[in-house]
Design a protein around this motif. Structure first.
Motif, PDB file in Angstrom:
ATOM      1  N   CYS A  27       0.835  -1.211   0.000  1.00  0.00           N
ATOM      2  CA  CYS A  27       0.000   0.000   0.000  1.00  0.00           C
ATOM      3  C   CYS A  27       0.870   1.262   0.000  1.00  0.00           C
ATOM      4  CB  CYS A  27      -0.915   0.016   1.218  1.00  0.00           C
ATOM      5  SG  CYS A  27      -2.290  -1.143   1.145  1.00  0.00           S
ATOM      6  N   VAL A  34      -7.979  -3.029  -1.567  1.00  0.00           N
ATOM      7  CA  VAL A  34      -7.594  -4.108  -0.656  1.00  0.00           C
ATOM      8  C   VAL A  34      -8.838  -4.929  -0.341  1.00  0.00           C
ATOM      9  CG1 VAL A  34      -6.635  -4.665   1.611  1.00  0.00           C
ATOM     10  CG2 VAL A  34      -5.724  -2.721   0.302  1.00  0.00           C
ATOM     11  N   THR A  94      -5.953   1.788   6.364  1.00  0.00           N
ATOM     12  CA  THR A  94      -6.823   2.905   5.977  1.00  0.00           C
ATOM     13  C   THR A  94      -6.834   4.011   7.037  1.00  0.00           C
ATOM     14  OG1 THR A  94      -8.705   1.561   6.751  1.00  0.00           O
ATOM     15  CG2 THR A  94      -8.357   1.694   4.366  1.00  0.00           C
ATOM     16  N   ARG A 138     -10.402   0.124   0.873  1.00  0.00           N
ATOM     17  CA  ARG A 138     -10.540  -1.212   1.460  1.00  0.00           C
ATOM     18  C   ARG A 138     -11.991  -1.666   1.493  1.00  0.00           C
ATOM     19  NH1 ARG A 138      -7.285  -2.680   6.700  1.00  0.00           N
ATOM     20  NH2 ARG A 138      -8.457  -0.956   7.609  1.00  0.00           N
ATOM     21  N   GLN A 159     -12.828   3.615   3.460  1.00  0.00           N
ATOM     22  CA  GLN A 159     -13.040   2.350   4.153  1.00  0.00           C
ATOM     23  C   GLN A 159     -14.514   1.953   4.079  1.00  0.00           C
ATOM     24  OE1 GLN A 159     -10.992   0.054   6.199  1.00  0.00           O
ATOM     25  NE2 GLN A 159     -12.948  -0.979   5.883  1.00  0.00           N
TER      26      GLN A 159
END
Length: 400
Positions: free
Chosen positions: A116, A128, A137, A146, A362
């Motif tokens: 990352c 991800v 994150t 993610r 996220q």
């Protein structure tokens, strides 16, 4: 005929170079490359292989349906060999391929985090799909997104079960000394402190330990109501077996997903797995369209049940499809911009990327609780998704 086509291509390239005229689309790149770093060999390979099966299943469907903008998608795998020290080397090949415009996949947080960091530096968008360490994150990165729940929220379903059913006064927290282990343990310790649960032992262990008995004898002496552990597969199976060997009898033994929630745990731990609880991020009973159908397709094709890692990969494949369709151009920057505005329903749930509680880009989704019953996993919490009734407290080894 083939020689004529090659010759014509060369002529067109020379013509284009000389006169500045674009080569026709029929000679342009005919696939859209998406890089997938993951663990295809080494100790994490059971998880990586589940990911690969699901990605490949999705790819068959996507390309059979026409692909994206007249082009087929191509997965380009990079094996990190389950080692942080080789993860970056494997990923470098993907960064260096100018036709790879998006990354997805990866499993272990210890392997994912450095990739990352490099992806951010190289301005490569990275979705991800599995690695859960919170800092992935929490670093303020623009190119990292993610799909999986972060480690701090891995056990929200299990914590609700604790509060609603178990109501423990004491527990032990054992965790492997990796990014995933420490992040997840921190979340459970905070829950225990907030709920006035006395944590008798809070201890990290070396991942890949060959004998847990010295640690487990300490657990036996502490005699907690709940034993909670965070482990990958090899450690999870050994801990379960050795808990039985030395006759540890908590009211509940729970693992935080990972090694405790995949079919290989059932075969590896044998009858020591019976009645073990585990968090999971997904099961076929979730109320999302296509979940049951994916479960059936995966079972039929690979003769094994898909764990949540497979569901994450399958969902990530369809997020990639959605993003590539919406991108204004097939470039890394355009793909990143499309990821920002993602809002798509998958078998894993509704995928949007938000900022909250220190996380950026996220996804936020609930989690479930499994229990091993008669050598198979049953969803026991929440009751709305349950496939079986939980057994609590679990019987002592001598009473089974």
């Amino acid at each position: 005929m083939k020689k004529k086509i090659i010759a014509l291509s060369l002529v067109l390239c020379m013509f284009s170079f000389t006169f500045g005229i674009a080569i026709p689309d029929c000679f342009a790149q005919q696939t859209i490359k998406v890089g997938i770093p993951t663990s295809l060999t080494g100790r994490h390979s059971p998880f990586g292989q589940h990911q690969k099966r699901a990605f490949d299943l999705a790819l068959e469907e996507i390309n059979a349906a026409g692909g994206v903008k007249g082009k087929k998608i191509e997965w380009v795998y990079a094996d990190d060999q389950s080692k942080p020290e080789t993860a970056l080397t494997a990923a470098q090949k993907l960064f260096q391929d100018k036709d790879v415009i998006l990354l997805t996949g990866e499993y272990s947080s210890s392997n994912t985090y450095p990739i990352c960091a490099l992806a951010e530096k190289q301005k490569m968008p990275f979705l991800v799909s599995c690695a859960a360490a919170d800092n992935i994150t929490q670093s303020g990165w623009k190119y990292i997104f993610r799909l999986a729940q972060p480690a701090y929220e891995f056990d929200t379903g299990l914590q609700d079960f604790f509060s609603s059913v178990v109501k423990p006064k004491t527990m032990v927290i054992l965790y492997e000394n990796t990014l995933f282990g420490t992040s997840t343990a921190k979340g459970m310790k905070q829950w225990a402190d907030d709920n006035k649960v006395n944590v008798l032992i809070y201890e990290a262990y070396e991942a890949g330990l060959v004998d847990f008995k010295p640690l487990l004898f300490k657990v036996k002496a502490a005699n907690p109501e709940v034993v909670y552990a965070i482990s990958y597969l090899m450690d999870a199976t050994l801990i379960a077996r050795q808990m039985k060997e030395i006759d540890i009898n908590p009211k509940m033994f729970a693992g935080s997903a990972a090694g405790y929630s995949i079919p290989e745990f059932l075969s590896g731990a044998g009858d020591s797995a019976e009645y073990v609880y585990a968090s999971t991020m997904w099961e076929r009973t979730v109320p999302y369209p296509g979940a049951k159908e994916f479960d059936e397709k995966y079972r039929n094709k690979y003769n094994v049940s898909p764990p949540y890692h497979a569901a994450q990969a399958y969902a990530a494949a369809y997020v990639c499809l959605d993003v590539l369709k919406r991108a204004t151009a097939l470039t890394r920057e355009a793909v990143r911009e499309a990821l920002v505005t993602t809002n798509v329903m998958t078998i894993y749930g509704p995928i949007t990327f938000k900022s909250y509680g220190g996380y950026t880009q996220q996804t936020q989704l609930p989690t479930l609780v499994l229990q091993v019953q008669k050598k198979k996993f049953e969803v026991v919490w929440p009751t709305s998704a349950a496939t079986g009734k939980y057994l609590f407290p679990v019987p002592k080894w001598s009473e089974r």
